[in-house]
Design a protein around this motif. Structure first.
Motif, short mmCIF file in Angstrom:
data_model
loop_
_atom_site.label_atom_id
_atom_site.label_comp_id
_atom_site.label_asym_id
_atom_site.label_seq_id
_atom_site.Cartn_x
_atom_site.Cartn_y
_atom_site.Cartn_z
N ARG A 173 0.82 -1.21 0.00
CA ARG A 173 0.00 0.00 0.00
C ARG A 173 0.86 1.27 0.00
N ARG A 174 1.97 1.26 0.72
CA ARG A 174 2.83 2.45 0.74
C ARG A 174 3.48 2.67 -0.63
N GLU A 175 3.88 1.58 -1.28
CA GLU A 175 4.50 1.72 -2.60
C GLU A 175 3.51 2.28 -3.62
N ARG A 176 2.26 1.78 -3.55
CA ARG A 176 1.25 2.30 -4.49
C ARG A 176 0.93 3.76 -4.21
N SER A 177 0.92 4.18 -2.95
CA SER A 177 0.68 5.58 -2.60
C SER A 177 1.84 6.45 -3.11
N ARG A 178 3.08 5.95 -2.98
CA ARG A 178 4.23 6.72 -3.48
C ARG A 178 4.16 6.89 -4.99
N ARG A 179 3.74 5.83 -5.71
CA ARG A 179 3.64 5.95 -7.16
C ARG A 179 2.55 6.94 -7.56
N ARG A 180 1.45 6.97 -6.82
CA ARG A 180 0.39 7.93 -7.14
C ARG A 180 0.86 9.36 -6.92
N ARG A 181 1.59 9.62 -5.83
CA ARG A 181 2.12 10.97 -5.58
C ARG A 181 3.11 11.39 -6.66
N ALA A 182 3.97 10.42 -7.09
CA ALA A 182 4.93 10.74 -8.14
C ALA A 182 4.23 11.05 -9.46
N ALA A 183 3.14 10.30 -9.75
CA ALA A 183 2.39 10.55 -10.99
C ALA A 183 1.72 11.91 -10.95
N ARG A 184 1.16 12.31 -9.79
CA ARG A 184 0.54 13.62 -9.68
C ARG A 184 1.57 14.75 -9.83
#
Length: 257
Positions: free
Chosen positions: A229-240
């Motif tokens: 879950r933390r990795e997916r949250s980090r990828r979403r922040r990087a995409a934004r």
């Protein structure tokens, strides 16, 4: 000498520490799970024995009465043992094979009733209960057969010995049912001790909660479950952040033009 009371155990400094739940449940040093299994095994052993009680005495009395009915009138001049042994008197009075089958069931039930009283075995009592129930039902059938004879074979109908046998067969079935399905005092005490001991152990208490809630704990290790879950949250922040940077570059390029 270091003092010791019932509330705790002496520690290295000579003081007292409170006893743990494991020590309370197993004062002899055994693990709580082992105590629980020992209580369960003792409860199973107690279930195999029958304690002396009123229903057990009723089983003996009903068995004796059924034994006496072999010497009482079954129908007219025919006695119970005449039906069992298929004597000339029984044949002359048109005794049928189903009536003889009733007396055979009676013999087996009487023997099992005596065996239950003498052996105090739960297995013997259960077998006796099966035959007692069959005999009680079949005794009614035997009485009905004697009351519904064709007119040429009507040799007196049902007699009082058979009536007593019917009542005793039903009484025996009721009494042995109380013996088989009644929990002894020792069984109840062991069950209570097992429940109280299980409540003092956290592992056993958790197992009971699983059973009561209907959940099955996952014990298989075939599945590799990864918490990403933390990795997916980090990828979403990087995409934004990448999208915002691209938007700013587009705005800057438009202003320069």
């Amino acid at each position: 000498m270091t003092e010791r009371d019932d509330a705790g155990h002496p520690d290295a400094a000579g003081g007292h520490r409170p006893r743990t739940a494991a020590e309370v449940a197993a004062p002899d040093g055994r693990a709580p799970a082992q105590v629980h299994e020992d209580l369960r095994a003792a409860e199973r052993r107690a279930a195999g024995d029958i304690e002396f009680s009123g229903p057990l005495v009723a089983v003996l009395v009903a068995s004796v009465v059924l034994l006496v009915t072999f010497f009482l009138p079954h129908s007219g001049p025919v006695l119970g043992f005449d039906v069992l042994l298929d004597t000339d008197t029984a044949r002359f009075n048109h005794t049928t094979p189903p009536e003889r089958l009733y007396t055979i069931f009676l013999v087996i039930t009487i023997l099992l009733g005596f065996a239950t009283f003498l052996s105090r075995s739960a297995v013997v009592a259960f077998v006796g209960w099966v035959f007692a129930c069959v005999t009680a039902v079949y005794s009614m059938f035997a009485g009905w057969m004697r009351q519904t004879r064709p007119l040429p074979q009507d040799d007196g109908g049902i007699s009082w010995g058979l009536i007593i046998g019917m009542i005793a067969a039903v009484s025996l079935a009721v009494a042995i049912s109380a013996v088989v399905f009644r929990r002894s005092t020792l069984q109840a005490a062991l069950e209570l001790a097992r429940r109280e001991q299980a409540g003092s152990d956290p592992v056993l208490r958790a197992q009971q909660q699983y059973l009561r809630s209907g959940l099955t704990p996952l014990t298989s290790t075939d599945l590799a479950i990864v918490d990403d879950r933390r990795e997916r949250s980090r990828r979403r922040r990087a995409a934004r952040a990448e999208a915002e940077r691209a938007a700013r570059e587009d705005d800057a390029a438009g202003e320069g033009a």
